[in-house]
Design a protein around this motif. Structure first.
Motif, PDB file in Angstrom:
ATOM      1  N   HIS A 343     -32.837 -31.331  54.537  1.00 17.58           N
ATOM      2  CA  HIS A 343     -31.520 -30.863  54.961  1.00 17.58           C
ATOM      3  C   HIS A 343     -30.845 -31.801  55.930  1.00 17.58           C
ATOM      4  CE1 HIS A 343     -32.515 -26.457  53.817  1.00 17.58           C
ATOM      5  NE2 HIS A 343     -32.818 -27.331  52.892  1.00 17.58           N
ATOM      6  N   ASP A 344     -31.585 -32.693  56.579  1.00 16.69           N
ATOM      7  CA  ASP A 344     -30.969 -33.656  57.494  1.00 16.69           C
ATOM      8  C   ASP A 344     -30.177 -34.666  56.680  1.00 16.69           C
ATOM      9  OD1 ASP A 344     -30.293 -35.620  59.283  1.00 16.69           O
ATOM     10  OD2 ASP A 344     -32.214 -35.579  60.330  1.00 16.69           O
ATOM     11  N   ARG A 345     -28.868 -34.739  56.860  1.00 18.05           N
ATOM     12  CA  ARG A 345     -28.016 -35.599  56.037  1.00 18.05           C
ATOM     13  C   ARG A 345     -28.413 -37.065  56.150  1.00 18.05           C
ATOM     14  NH1 ARG A 345     -22.052 -34.731  57.451  1.00 18.05           N
ATOM     15  NH2 ARG A 345     -22.914 -34.727  59.536  1.00 18.05           N
ATOM     16  N   ARG A 346     -29.057 -37.441  57.263  1.00 16.92           N
ATOM     17  CA  ARG A 346     -29.421 -38.850  57.403  1.00 16.92           C
ATOM     18  C   ARG A 346     -30.381 -39.294  56.309  1.00 16.92           C
ATOM     19  NH1 ARG A 346     -31.433 -38.610  63.464  1.00 16.92           N
ATOM     20  NH2 ARG A 346     -32.206 -36.667  62.594  1.00 16.92           N
ATOM     21  N   HIS A 347     -31.130 -38.330  55.730  1.00 21.67           N
ATOM     22  CA  HIS A 347     -32.069 -38.696  54.676  1.00 21.67           C
ATOM     23  C   HIS A 347     -31.371 -39.054  53.377  1.00 21.67           C
ATOM     24  CE1 HIS A 347     -35.516 -36.348  56.821  1.00 21.67           C
ATOM     25  NE2 HIS A 347     -35.180 -37.469  57.430  1.00 21.67           N
ATOM     26  N   THR A 348     -30.094 -38.746  53.258  1.00 24.41           N
ATOM     27  CA  THR A 348     -29.369 -39.129  52.052  1.00 24.41           C
ATOM     28  C   THR A 348     -28.865 -40.555  52.120  1.00 24.41           C
ATOM     29  OG1 THR A 348     -27.250 -38.361  52.883  1.00 24.41           O
ATOM     30  CG2 THR A 348     -28.617 -36.747  51.739  1.00 24.41           C
ATOM     31  N   ASP A 349     -28.990 -41.191  53.274  1.00 23.90           N
ATOM     32  CA  ASP A 349     -28.609 -42.593  53.416  1.00 23.90           C
ATOM     33  C   ASP A 349     -29.807 -43.424  52.992  1.00 23.90           C
ATOM     34  OD1 ASP A 349     -27.555 -44.984  54.049  1.00 23.90           O
ATOM     35  OD2 ASP A 349     -27.924 -44.814  56.202  1.00 23.90           O
ATOM     36  N   HIS A 350     -29.741 -43.983  51.773  1.00 23.20           N
ATOM     37  CA  HIS A 350     -30.917 -44.604  51.171  1.00 23.20           C
ATOM     38  C   HIS A 350     -31.402 -45.823  51.933  1.00 23.20           C
ATOM     39  CE1 HIS A 350     -29.083 -42.761  47.297  1.00 23.20           C
ATOM     40  NE2 HIS A 350     -29.500 -41.867  48.171  1.00 23.20           N
ATOM     41  N   SER A 351     -30.589 -46.365  52.818  1.00 20.06           N
ATOM     42  CA  SER A 351     -31.027 -47.507  53.604  1.00 20.06           C
ATOM     43  C   SER A 351     -31.555 -47.062  54.960  1.00 20.06           C
ATOM     44  CB  SER A 351     -29.852 -48.477  53.822  1.00 20.06           C
ATOM     45  OG  SER A 351     -28.822 -47.831  54.539  1.00 20.06           O
ATOM     46  N   GLY A 352     -31.645 -45.731  55.188  1.00 20.46           N
ATOM     47  CA  GLY A 352     -32.096 -45.200  56.463  1.00 20.46           C
ATOM     48  C   GLY A 352     -33.568 -45.467  56.703  1.00 20.46           C
ATOM     49  N   ARG A 353     -33.946 -45.304  57.964  1.00 15.94           N
ATOM     50  CA  ARG A 353     -35.332 -45.593  58.341  1.00 15.94           C
ATOM     51  C   ARG A 353     -36.316 -44.675  57.623  1.00 15.94           C
ATOM     52  NH1 ARG A 353     -38.321 -43.181  62.062  1.00 15.94           N
ATOM     53  NH2 ARG A 353     -36.511 -42.083  62.889  1.00 15.94           N
ATOM     54  N   GLN A 354     -35.977 -43.371  57.516  1.00 16.03           N
ATOM     55  CA  GLN A 354     -36.903 -42.439  56.861  1.00 16.03           C
ATOM     56  C   GLN A 354     -37.132 -42.807  55.399  1.00 16.03           C
ATOM     57  OE1 GLN A 354     -34.165 -41.616  58.460  1.00 16.03           O
ATOM     58  NE2 GLN A 354     -34.573 -40.108  60.072  1.00 16.03           N
ATOM     59  N   ALA A 355     -36.047 -43.178  54.721  1.00 15.23           N
ATOM     60  CA  ALA A 355     -36.170 -43.528  53.306  1.00 15.23           C
ATOM     61  C   ALA A 355     -36.992 -44.802  53.136  1.00 15.23           C
ATOM     62  CB  ALA A 355     -34.787 -43.707  52.690  1.00 15.23           C
ATOM     63  N   GLN A 356     -36.794 -45.781  54.020  1.00 15.38           N
ATOM     64  CA  GLN A 356     -37.534 -47.033  53.931  1.00 15.38           C
ATOM     65  C   GLN A 356     -39.027 -46.806  54.175  1.00 15.38           C
ATOM     66  OE1 GLN A 356     -35.578 -49.581  56.722  1.00 15.38           O
ATOM     67  NE2 GLN A 356     -33.818 -49.955  55.390  1.00 15.38           N
ATOM     68  N   GLU A 357     -39.338 -45.952  55.156  1.00 21.47           N
ATOM     69  CA  GLU A 357     -40.755 -45.654  55.427  1.00 21.47           C
ATOM     70  C   GLU A 357     -41.396 -44.929  54.248  1.00 21.47           C
ATOM     71  OE1 GLU A 357     -40.719 -43.451  59.017  1.00 21.47           O
ATOM     72  OE2 GLU A 357     -40.333 -45.192  60.310  1.00 21.47           O
ATOM     73  N   ALA A 358     -40.652 -43.964  53.681  1.00 20.82           N
ATOM     74  CA  ALA A 358     -41.175 -43.243  52.518  1.00 20.82           C
ATOM     75  C   ALA A 358     -41.379 -44.196  51.341  1.00 20.82           C
ATOM     76  CB  ALA A 358     -40.218 -42.113  52.131  1.00 20.82           C
ATOM     77  N   ASP A 359     -40.458 -45.137  51.170  1.00 23.33           N
ATOM     78  CA  ASP A 359     -40.570 -46.108  50.088  1.00 23.33           C
ATOM     79  C   ASP A 359     -41.827 -46.943  50.242  1.00 23.33           C
ATOM     80  OD1 ASP A 359     -39.336 -47.496  47.746  1.00 23.33           O
ATOM     81  OD2 ASP A 359     -39.375 -49.180  49.136  1.00 23.33           O
TER      82      ASP A 359
END
Length: 375
Positions: A343-359
């Protein structure tokens, strides 16, 4: 006859059929006018070369006896000072100067507001609203320029054009814009993101060209500038491997599915992408339970609204048993909430830190799974 005014005496006075003019014995020239309507006004009377003049000081009881006497004294001082002035004319001049000051204040506020609207970030928001919103690439345009989330409350992507120039005026010298944009692109190329550098530059150039066409900024400061990355983009040739074709590597799609089991936030998202073949940004990320029709339990489907569909038209997608299991396992039943994405909108930013770590975690698990299966 003059009266020494007191509150008790004034309150006892009643209106008559004509206006009453009562002088104050304590202050020469101060009068209390009592009108037939019942209104009681303070008046300072004095003589000039032009005759008798009357200056209204206020009303009773809003203005007290003490204040009326003080105002009358000030008016007398103006008339009898070293540079005598007419109190009425002086009051009109003060009112005129005050009005002029207010007008100048409003003018300066309007100038500042206009300057605010000519800063880079407000201009980006205007460009997206007036030019890009109706286009399929709206979200990507916003991302390249540095904004993501809800367009009524944008969030700024770190390291983006808006983060760098958001508070800069678009009216700054063209050479400064060219040098800054060129330097920004070089840094992106040096970081190994040459394609991103070219796309960001293309969007910046498009926005400045839009400003030129709409007479907002003439000419565009990026006119005739070259793209930062000269390597160009090549078509992707990568495809998923299958063990029938490359027996030593196994089924990559199966490995990705297994790796997704390790990611509670992004894993369900990846699985829905695999099972539906839809796009992640405007379709899967925006999926809500209100869009899922389970009126026929045997044939549930997802109705993508026109605002999220790539072609701008509502689109119906059948949901398999596996897809429904993923949604039921991760979904939020609140109708306005996304069902497959954190639900945190920042996770929809594919270049965000969370997305990069998950990748990185997914890639590591994927490689371990592939190595184990191949071995």
């Amino acid at each position: 006859m003059a009266i020494t005014f007191t509150d008790k005496w004034i309150e006892a006075q009643k209106p008559t059929g004509t206006r009453q003019e009562i002088a104050d014995a304590a202050t020469k020239g101060l009068y209390l006018f009592i009108y037939p309507s019942g209104v009681k006004s303070w008046v300072y009377r004095y003589r000039t070369s032009e005759g008798l003049r009357k200056m209204v000081l206020g009303t009773y009881p809003k203005d007290s006896i003490k204040k009326a006497r003080a105002d009358a004294g000030n008016a007398k001082d103006l008339r009898t000072g070293e540079q005598p002035k007419d109190p009425i004319a002086e009051r009109k001049e003060r009112a005129r100067l005050t009005a002029e000051a207010e007008r100048e204040k409003r003018r300066l506020e309007q100038v500042e507001a206009a300057k605010e609207q000519r800063l880079f970030q407000p201009m980006v928001e205007r460009y997206l609203k007036e030019h890009a919103k109706a286009r399929r690439s709206y979200v990507e345009k916003a991302r390249l320029l540095g904004l993501f989330g809800d367009d009524s409350d944008w969030e700024i992507r770190p390291g983006s054009p808006v983060a760098k120039w958001g508070k800069c005026s678009i009216d700054r010298p063209a050479l400064e814009w060219r040098e800054d944009v060129r330097s920004f692109g070089k840094k992106q190329v040096a970081a190994g993101t040459g394609y991103l550098a070219n796309r960001t530059f293309a969007e910046l150039r498009g926005m400045f060209n839009w400003m030129h066409r709409n007479d907002i900024l003439i000419p565009s400061p990026l006119l005739n500038m070259d793209v930062p990355f000269k390597g160009g983009e090549t078509e992707r040739e990568r495809t998923l491997l299958n063990e029938t074709e490359r027996g030593t590597f196994g089924d990559e799609l199966r490995w990705l599915w297994l790796a997704s089991d390790t990611e509670p936030v992004f894993g369900p998202w990846i699985k829905i992408l695999i099972l539906t073949g839809m796009r992640q940004a405007k379709e899967v990320a925006a999926m809500t339970w209100e869009q899922i029709d389970q009126s026929d339990p045997e044939k549930p489907f997802w109705l993508i609204p026109d605002t999220a569909a790539k072609n701008g038209k509502p689109h119906r997608v059948a949901l398999s048993v596996e897809a429904m299991e993923v949604l039921e396992g991760r979904g939020d039943r609140q109708g306005a909430q996304r069902v497959c994405l954190h639900h945190d909108r920042r996770h929809t930013d594919h270049s965000g830190r969370q997305a990069q770590e998950a990748d990185r975690r997914l890639d590591a698990h994927y490689r371990r799974e592939g190595t184990r299966r191949a071995g």
